[in-house]
Design a protein around this motif. Structure first.
Motif, mmCIF file in Angstrom:
data_model
loop_
_atom_site.group_PDB
_atom_site.id
_atom_site.type_symbol
_atom_site.label_atom_id
_atom_site.label_comp_id
_atom_site.label_asym_id
_atom_site.label_seq_id
_atom_site.Cartn_x
_atom_site.Cartn_y
_atom_site.Cartn_z
ATOM 1 N N ARG A 59 0.831 -1.208 0.000
ATOM 2 C CA ARG A 59 0.000 0.000 0.000
ATOM 3 C C ARG A 59 0.867 1.259 0.000
ATOM 4 N NH1 ARG A 59 -5.288 -0.038 1.121
ATOM 5 N NH2 ARG A 59 -5.094 1.923 2.264
ATOM 6 N N ARG A 60 1.903 1.246 0.819
ATOM 7 C CA ARG A 60 2.786 2.420 0.885
ATOM 8 C C ARG A 60 3.523 2.637 -0.436
ATOM 9 N NH1 ARG A 60 5.015 1.301 7.004
ATOM 10 N NH2 ARG A 60 3.241 2.272 8.068
ATOM 11 N N ALA A 61 3.964 1.565 -1.056
ATOM 12 C CA ALA A 61 4.664 1.685 -2.337
ATOM 13 C C ALA A 61 3.720 2.224 -3.413
ATOM 14 C CB ALA A 61 5.231 0.330 -2.762
ATOM 15 N N LYS A 62 2.501 1.717 -3.436
ATOM 16 C CA LYS A 62 1.538 2.219 -4.424
ATOM 17 C C LYS A 62 1.261 3.703 -4.205
ATOM 18 C CE LYS A 62 -0.843 -1.995 -5.794
ATOM 19 N NZ LYS A 62 -0.483 -1.865 -7.203
ATOM 20 N N ALA A 63 1.076 4.109 -2.968
ATOM 21 C CA ALA A 63 0.824 5.525 -2.672
ATOM 22 C C ALA A 63 2.018 6.382 -3.075
ATOM 23 C CB ALA A 63 0.511 5.705 -1.186
ATOM 24 N N GLU A 64 3.211 5.894 -2.804
ATOM 25 C CA GLU A 64 4.437 6.640 -3.126
ATOM 26 C C GLU A 64 4.563 6.887 -4.626
ATOM 27 O OE1 GLU A 64 9.281 6.106 -2.780
ATOM 28 O OE2 GLU A 64 7.989 4.931 -1.460
ATOM 29 N N PHE A 65 4.100 5.953 -5.422
ATOM 30 C CA PHE A 65 4.246 6.065 -6.871
ATOM 31 C C PHE A 65 2.946 6.478 -7.566
ATOM 32 C CE2 PHE A 65 7.842 3.481 -5.592
ATOM 33 C CZ PHE A 65 8.876 4.162 -6.221
ATOM 34 N N GLY A 66 2.046 7.095 -6.791
ATOM 35 C CA GLY A 66 0.838 7.665 -7.373
ATOM 36 C C GLY A 66 -0.237 6.670 -7.765
ATOM 37 N N GLU A 67 -0.122 5.448 -7.303
ATOM 38 C CA GLU A 67 -1.138 4.434 -7.594
ATOM 39 C C GLU A 67 -2.127 4.357 -6.432
ATOM 40 O OE1 GLU A 67 0.584 0.679 -8.758
ATOM 41 O OE2 GLU A 67 2.300 1.698 -9.655
ATOM 42 N N ASP A 68 -3.220 3.672 -6.638
ATOM 43 C CA ASP A 68 -4.252 3.532 -5.620
ATOM 44 C C ASP A 68 -3.859 2.438 -4.624
ATOM 45 O OD1 ASP A 68 -6.529 3.283 -4.100
ATOM 46 O OD2 ASP A 68 -7.850 2.761 -5.772
ATOM 47 N N PRO A 69 -3.623 2.799 -3.353
ATOM 48 C CA PRO A 69 -3.253 1.790 -2.354
ATOM 49 C C PRO A 69 -4.316 0.712 -2.163
ATOM 50 C CG PRO A 69 -2.947 4.003 -1.477
ATOM 51 C CD PRO A 69 -3.636 4.147 -2.800
ATOM 52 N N ALA A 70 -5.565 1.044 -2.463
ATOM 53 C CA ALA A 70 -6.644 0.066 -2.306
ATOM 54 C C ALA A 70 -6.504 -1.107 -3.272
ATOM 55 C CB ALA A 70 -7.997 0.747 -2.494
#
Length: 85
Positions: A59-70
């Protein structure tokens, strides 16, 4: 483990799993070991905790790269337990 809704849900799950793990480890120390079913539950707790931490990292990696953590999902135990440190 189902995929919790957000990081707070995941941390709540982790807190509950850790509390149960501590309880089992405490009983183990008091009794000088665990029953077969307790050892099985302890192993299952360890796997669930690894899955929770992995989900948080995803989730953190997705948020960091502008993706949806969900969009992060719980990975199978065989995958999570196969990671090398």
């Amino acid at each position: 483990m189902s995929s919790p809704g957000d990081n707070a849900d995941i941390f709540h799950t982790i807190d509950n799993l850790v509390a149960e793990e501590r309880e089992l480890r405490s009983r183990s120390a008091a009794k000088h070991g665990l029953e077969t079913d307790e050892r099985g539950r302890l192993k299952a707790l360890e796997v669930e905790l690894d899955q929770c931490w992995d989900l948080l990292r995803q989730r953190r990696a997705k948020a960091e790269f502008g993706e949806d953590p969900a969009e992060a999902s719980v990975r199978p135990a065989s995958e999570v337990e196969g990671y090398l440190s």
